[in-house]
Scaffold this motif. Sequence first.
Motif, PDB file in Angstrom:
ATOM      1  N   TRP A   1       0.828  -1.200   0.000  1.00  0.00           N
ATOM      2  CA  TRP A   1       0.000   0.000   0.000  1.00  0.00           C
ATOM      3  C   TRP A   1       0.864   1.251   0.000  1.00  0.00           C
ATOM      4  CZ3 TRP A   1      -4.470  -0.993   4.065  1.00  0.00           C
ATOM      5  CH2 TRP A   1      -5.346  -1.952   3.548  1.00  0.00           C
TER       6      TRP A   1
ATOM      7  N   GLU B   1      -1.857   6.848  -1.002  1.00  0.00           N
ATOM      8  CA  GLU B   1      -3.057   6.966  -1.839  1.00  0.00           C
ATOM      9  C   GLU B   1      -3.988   5.766  -1.676  1.00  0.00           C
ATOM     10  OE1 GLU B   1       0.169   7.178  -3.114  1.00  0.00           O
ATOM     11  OE2 GLU B   1       0.168   9.377  -2.946  1.00  0.00           O
ATOM     12  N   THR B   2      -3.411   4.602  -1.398  1.00  0.00           N
ATOM     13  CA  THR B   2      -4.203   3.378  -1.226  1.00  0.00           C
ATOM     14  C   THR B   2      -5.146   3.503  -0.036  1.00  0.00           C
ATOM     15  OG1 THR B   2      -2.252   2.174  -2.012  1.00  0.00           O
ATOM     16  CG2 THR B   2      -4.021   0.856  -1.079  1.00  0.00           C
TER      17      THR B   2
ATOM     18  N   GLU C   1      -8.655   4.402  -0.964  1.00  0.00           N
ATOM     19  CA  GLU C   1      -9.449   3.448  -1.742  1.00  0.00           C
ATOM     20  C   GLU C   1     -10.473   2.762  -0.848  1.00  0.00           C
ATOM     21  OE1 GLU C   1      -6.714   0.765  -3.651  1.00  0.00           O
ATOM     22  OE2 GLU C   1      -5.735   2.406  -4.757  1.00  0.00           O
TER      23      GLU C   1
ATOM     24  N   ASN D   1      -9.559   2.182   3.083  1.00  0.00           N
ATOM     25  CA  ASN D   1      -8.490   1.397   3.699  1.00  0.00           C
ATOM     26  C   ASN D   1      -7.909   2.071   4.942  1.00  0.00           C
ATOM     27  OD1 ASN D   1      -8.764  -0.647   1.806  1.00  0.00           O
ATOM     28  ND2 ASN D   1      -7.209   0.218   0.451  1.00  0.00           N
TER      29      ASN D   1
END
Length: 167
Positions: A99, A102-103, A106, A117
Amino acid sequence: MMYVTIQDFIDDYENETKTTQRLLDALTDESLRQEIAPGYRTLGHLAWHLVPGASMLQQAGLRFEVPAERKEPPASADTIAQAYQRTTRALIEAVRAQWMDETLQETNLVYEMPWKNGLTLAIFLRHEIHHRGQLTVLMRQAGLPLSGVYGPTKEEWAAFGMAAPAI
């Protein structure tokens, strides 16, 4: 609260896992049978539950090695403590490798709910903290020594030559 950077989560998680590890390291094989009441989780079940498994993080797409057998806890306190240490390290490395910041924005379905997340990481950590509190109560009932979590224990206050504050 939701994590917005990987490093913020890792910093918090590493700090919390040190505290949990100290408690797990204090368990004895005999103490694992301690119950709060008949029909509820034993200290062993609760300690084993603290070892990350196929959980909300995997539902969010994070992959890391977890212990295969999850139904019954091991009879060895040392086995549980080592599994916790090994699995939490694997989790941290997976977050770092899989990760990015930015992840965390999500969204994935976790327990059939859309969670970002960063929220999943926050709830995962709160889940551990919640059960760690239960663990300390059962450890007290089992007569085990406790180390302070967010402050000194009664015994630690005494070692400082002070009485524990009355609440």
